[in-house]
Write an enzyme that holds these catalytic residues in place. Structure first.
Site, PDB file in Angstrom:
ATOM      1  N   HIS A 115       0.875  -1.188   0.000  1.00 41.39           N
ATOM      2  CA  HIS A 115       0.000   0.000   0.000  1.00 41.39           C
ATOM      3  C   HIS A 115       0.908   1.233   0.000  1.00 41.39           C
ATOM      4  O   HIS A 115       1.654   1.447  -0.937  1.00 41.39           O
ATOM      5  CB  HIS A 115      -0.922  -0.116   1.223  1.00 41.39           C
ATOM      6  CG  HIS A 115      -2.059   0.852   1.265  1.00 41.39           C
ATOM      7  ND1 HIS A 115      -2.423   1.646   0.219  1.00 41.39           N
ATOM      8  CD2 HIS A 115      -2.927   1.159   2.273  1.00 41.39           C
ATOM      9  CE1 HIS A 115      -3.458   2.396   0.564  1.00 41.39           C
ATOM     10  NE2 HIS A 115      -3.780   2.119   1.812  1.00 41.39           N
TER      11      HIS A 115
ATOM     12  N   HIS B 217      -2.313  -2.180  -9.749  1.00 42.95           N
ATOM     13  CA  HIS B 217      -3.252  -1.575  -8.798  1.00 42.95           C
ATOM     14  C   HIS B 217      -4.503  -2.424  -8.766  1.00 42.95           C
ATOM     15  O   HIS B 217      -4.904  -2.961  -9.798  1.00 42.95           O
ATOM     16  CB  HIS B 217      -3.591  -0.151  -9.230  1.00 42.95           C
ATOM     17  CG  HIS B 217      -4.155   0.671  -8.131  1.00 42.95           C
ATOM     18  ND1 HIS B 217      -5.493   0.635  -7.795  1.00 42.95           N
ATOM     19  CD2 HIS B 217      -3.558   1.513  -7.263  1.00 42.95           C
ATOM     20  CE1 HIS B 217      -5.686   1.446  -6.777  1.00 42.95           C
ATOM     21  NE2 HIS B 217      -4.537   1.982  -6.420  1.00 42.95           N
TER      22      HIS B 217
ATOM     23  N   ASP C  98       2.889   5.526  -6.807  1.00 45.45           N
ATOM     24  CA  ASP C  98       4.152   5.390  -6.072  1.00 45.45           C
ATOM     25  C   ASP C  98       5.373   5.260  -6.963  1.00 45.45           C
ATOM     26  O   ASP C  98       6.494   5.300  -6.481  1.00 45.45           O
ATOM     27  CB  ASP C  98       4.077   4.164  -5.157  1.00 45.45           C
ATOM     28  CG  ASP C  98       3.101   4.390  -4.025  1.00 45.45           C
ATOM     29  OD1 ASP C  98       3.149   5.485  -3.453  1.00 45.45           O
ATOM     30  OD2 ASP C  98       2.299   3.499  -3.737  1.00 45.45           O
TER      31      ASP C  98
HETATM   32  N1  ACO Z   1       4.768  -6.850 -10.634  1.00 42.56           N
HETATM   33  C1  ACO Z   1       4.639  -8.040 -11.260  1.00 42.56           C
HETATM   34  N2  ACO Z   1       3.495  -8.721 -11.334  1.00 42.56           N
HETATM   35  C2  ACO Z   1       2.415  -8.174 -10.753  1.00 42.56           C
HETATM   36  C3  ACO Z   1       2.463  -6.934 -10.084  1.00 42.56           C
HETATM   37  C4  ACO Z   1       3.702  -6.267 -10.040  1.00 42.56           C
HETATM   38  N3  ACO Z   1       3.823  -5.083  -9.441  1.00 42.56           N
HETATM   39  N4  ACO Z   1       1.241  -6.642  -9.604  1.00 42.56           N
HETATM   40  C5  ACO Z   1       0.446  -7.669  -9.948  1.00 42.56           C
HETATM   41  N5  ACO Z   1       1.165  -8.584 -10.647  1.00 42.56           N
HETATM   42  C6  ACO Z   1       0.642  -9.817 -11.272  1.00 42.56           C
HETATM   43  C7  ACO Z   1       0.312 -10.874 -10.227  1.00 42.56           C
HETATM   44  O1  ACO Z   1       1.424 -11.700  -9.968  1.00 42.56           O
HETATM   45  C8  ACO Z   1      -0.822 -11.590 -10.877  1.00 42.56           C
HETATM   46  O2  ACO Z   1      -0.281 -12.441 -11.874  1.00 42.56           O
HETATM   47  P1  ACO Z   1      -0.976 -13.898 -12.170  1.00 42.56           P
HETATM   48  O3  ACO Z   1      -2.318 -13.547 -12.761  1.00 42.56           O
HETATM   49  O4  ACO Z   1      -0.056 -14.547 -13.138  1.00 42.56           O
HETATM   50  O5  ACO Z   1      -1.059 -14.602 -10.870  1.00 42.56           O
HETATM   51  C9  ACO Z   1      -1.585 -10.498 -11.613  1.00 42.56           C
HETATM   52  O6  ACO Z   1      -0.605  -9.472 -11.875  1.00 42.56           O
HETATM   53  C10 ACO Z   1      -2.730  -9.898 -10.798  1.00 42.56           C
HETATM   54  O7  ACO Z   1      -2.200  -9.437  -9.572  1.00 42.56           O
HETATM   55  P2  ACO Z   1      -2.943  -9.477  -8.182  1.00 42.56           P
HETATM   56  O8  ACO Z   1      -1.928  -9.675  -7.111  1.00 42.56           O
HETATM   57  O9  ACO Z   1      -4.087 -10.448  -8.242  1.00 42.56           O
HETATM   58  O10 ACO Z   1      -3.544  -8.028  -8.122  1.00 42.56           O
HETATM   59  P3  ACO Z   1      -4.090  -7.300  -6.819  1.00 42.56           P
HETATM   60  O11 ACO Z   1      -5.179  -6.420  -7.306  1.00 42.56           O
HETATM   61  O12 ACO Z   1      -4.405  -8.255  -5.753  1.00 42.56           O
HETATM   62  O13 ACO Z   1      -2.832  -6.450  -6.347  1.00 42.56           O
HETATM   63  C11 ACO Z   1      -1.330  -4.700  -5.909  1.00 42.56           C
HETATM   64  C12 ACO Z   1      -2.698  -5.096  -6.499  1.00 42.56           C
HETATM   65  C13 ACO Z   1      -1.226  -5.156  -4.460  1.00 42.56           C
HETATM   66  C14 ACO Z   1      -1.194  -3.186  -5.948  1.00 42.56           C
HETATM   67  C15 ACO Z   1      -0.217  -5.358  -6.781  1.00 42.56           C
HETATM   68  O14 ACO Z   1      -0.316  -4.915  -8.115  1.00 42.56           O
HETATM   69  C16 ACO Z   1       1.161  -5.084  -6.225  1.00 42.56           C
HETATM   70  O15 ACO Z   1       1.613  -5.763  -5.306  1.00 42.56           O
HETATM   71  N6  ACO Z   1       1.897  -4.043  -6.799  1.00 42.56           N
HETATM   72  C17 ACO Z   1       3.208  -3.706  -6.299  1.00 42.56           C
HETATM   73  C18 ACO Z   1       3.092  -2.905  -5.017  1.00 42.56           C
HETATM   74  C19 ACO Z   1       2.595  -1.510  -5.265  1.00 42.56           C
HETATM   75  O16 ACO Z   1       3.086  -0.795  -6.120  1.00 42.56           O
HETATM   76  N7  ACO Z   1       1.642  -1.097  -4.442  1.00 42.56           N
HETATM   77  C20 ACO Z   1       1.102   0.253  -4.478  1.00 42.56           C
HETATM   78  C21 ACO Z   1      -0.306   0.244  -4.914  1.00 42.56           C
HETATM   79  S1  ACO Z   1      -0.884   1.907  -5.020  1.00 42.56           S
HETATM   80  C22 ACO Z   1      -1.219   2.328  -3.424  1.00 42.56           C
HETATM   81  O17 ACO Z   1      -1.555   1.572  -2.562  1.00 42.56           O
HETATM   82  C23 ACO Z   1      -1.041   3.681  -3.132  1.00 42.56           C
END
Ligand code: ACO
Length: 427
Positions: free
Chosen positions: A267, A306, A362
């Site tokens: 987050h 996201h 971010d």
């Molecule tokens: N890098 C690589 N792969 C990713 C990323 C990433 N940053 N984010 C998601 N994926 C992939 C997952 O591995 C998943 O792949 P799969 O379908 O092969 O299993 C697919 O994309 C879907 O991802 P989920 O984890 O199901 O998406 P979710 O909506 O649960 O997660 C989140 C969203 C937590 C923001 C995620 O994208 C993440 O961890 N990003 C990196 C951390 C980040 O930047 N967070 C800030 C968010 S903005 C904020 O809070 C202000």
């Protein structure tokens, strides 16, 4: 065409008509679907709230597919261009933009509540110099609850207003003092002559100048970053504020809980994680190898992806532009080239395209913060300060919503059936 949903329960052959309002059915309407009269009724199962609206809200509109973000109807791009953080905080709280007099009164009340109880200085001494500032922020918000016991009267709108002002006013002071403590520098008291962000920069960076003058470009850049971070509807930390607040806990502890949620690297902690990632990559030539490791599941590309945006985060667009203004003053952050290369490769790579992974707020904000002289540990704090106005607006909206009660999800029990206690000697 009727706004209803017909559901046939194949277990019983019965059909039910359920109302659809605002593209939503009420989960409680499913309870009438039973196999026997003593059956609890059908529930919906939605781990991580992937498809469940927890409230009605008039504060922030977000269309993740189209990349749209609006506060009270105003596009984020227009607010970032023309407004100020304190005006946006007023808008979030009150629902309308203030007129000159209202804005003046609001700014005056915020800027005359920036001092914190001297006890907080002593509380700071209890921490090691290297304590993470987010940990301290969480603790200090909870500590403030012990000073303002009247804040427990959450149903009193006048009292609520007072504490909303206090929290927005004191967030920068608490954050700046935590920072000064980690450096062993004397604390700087707030100056009401400066703007909200100018005062914050002074409390952080003033050394021996009799009158600290923030650089106008950096002061404005911070204000814009604060506007962009002020609210983001029902995210993890806002849901924490609403959830804890639904127990009628006071706003200080409700915001301590929200800050704790924001602290997490998935987050608000992501901007810190982005910087650490960029440093680890070290050089533009290492980017393809890093991308390959992400695709192999060895880690995430922090600052990408996201839960709601499946398009370019509109805040990231504004920030990317803002970075140029800041770097013109501070010099270019050498990590920018790595970030730009990461973005270029990721946006043209099948893995990221297929999953609709775009830069989020971010991805670039940390580069700006670092160029302005903030250590990485301060990044999530810089997110929490403006988000306080969003959390508080959502907290007030929750309290005024007659449909809301104490937040209490259901579960599907997966543990053992009833069994008799086994005495120690028989285990
Ligand atoms: N890098 C690589 N792969 C990713 C990323 C990433 N940053 N984010 C998601 N994926 C992939 C997952 O591995 C998943 O792949 P799969 O379908 O092969 O299993 C697919 O994309 C879907 O991802 P989920 O984890 O199901 O998406 P979710 O909506 O649960 O997660 C989140 C969203 C937590 C923001 C995620 O994208 C993440 O961890 N990003 C990196 C951390 C980040 O930047 N967070 C800030 C968010 S903005 C904020 O809070 C202000």
């Amino acid at each position: 065409m009727a706004d209803t949903l017909s559901i046939t329960d194949n277990r019983t052959g019965k059909t039910y008509e359920i109302a659809i309002q605002d593209g939503t059915i009420r989960a409680a309407d499913l309870r009438q679907i039973k196999v026997a009269s003593d059956d609890f009724g059908l529930m919906s199962y939605d781990p991580a709230f992937m498809n469940t609206a927890s409230c009605r809200s008039a504060i922030t509109y977000l269309d993740g597919d189209a990349g749209i973000l609006r506060y009270r109807g105003y596009p984020i791009e227009q607010l970032a261009e023309q407004s100020t953080y304190l005006e946006v905080a007023y808008l979030l709280m009150h629902g309308e933009l203030p007129n000159t007099q209202q804005l003046g009164a609001w700014e005056h009340s915020i800027m005359t509540h920036t001092f914190v109880h001297e006890f907080l200085k002593r509380a700071l001494e209890g921490y090691r110099y290297d304590a993470h500032p987010m940990g301290r922020l969480v603790a200090f918000l909870a500590t403030l609850s012990t000073f303002y016991t009247d804040a427990k009267d959450v149903r009193n709108p006048e009292i609520r207003k007072q504490h909303v002002v206090r929290i927005i006013a004191k967030m920068p002071t608490i954050a700046a003092w935590a920072y000064r403590h980690s450096l062993g520098r004397p604390y700087i008291y707030p100056s009401n002559e400066l703007s909200y962000c100018g005062n914050f920069l002074a409390m952080l960076f003033q050394i021996a100048e009799p009158k600290y003058k923030p650089h106008p470009v950096l002061e404005r850049a911070l204000d814009v970053l604060f506007i962009l971070h002020a609210d983001h509807e029902q995210n993890c930390s806002t849901s924490a504020a609403r959830g804890v607040g639904s127990a009628e806990s006071d706003p200080y502890v409700s915001l301590a809980a929200a800050s704790a949620a924001l602290y997490g690297p998935l987050h608000g902690g992501a901007n810190e994680a982005v910087l650490r990632m960029l440093k680890k990559i070290g050089n533009v030539k290492n980017v393809p190898e890093f991308i390959a490791s992400v695709k192999a599941g060895e880690g995430k590309l922090m600052g990408f992806g996201h839960r709601v945006y499946k398009n370019y985060d509109p805040r990231a667009k504004v920030i990317k532009k803002l970075a140029d203004d800041v770097f013109a003053v501070t010099g270019r952050n050498p990590l920018l080239d790595i970030a730009l290369e990461l973005e270029k490769i990721a946006l043209s790579d099948e893995y990221f395209i297929k999953r609709k992974l775009y830069p989020n707020v971010d991805f670039y904000s940390g580069l700006i913060y670092q160029a302005m002289g903030f250590p990485v540990e301060m990044f999530p704090v810089l997110f929490a300060i403006p988000r306080a106005s969003g959390w508080l607006s959502q907290w007030c909206e929750m309290l005024d919503d007659n449909e809301q009660k104490i937040s209490r999800p259901r579960q599907i029990y997966t543990g053992p059936d009833a069994r008799d206690y086994v005495p120690m000697a028989k285990r």
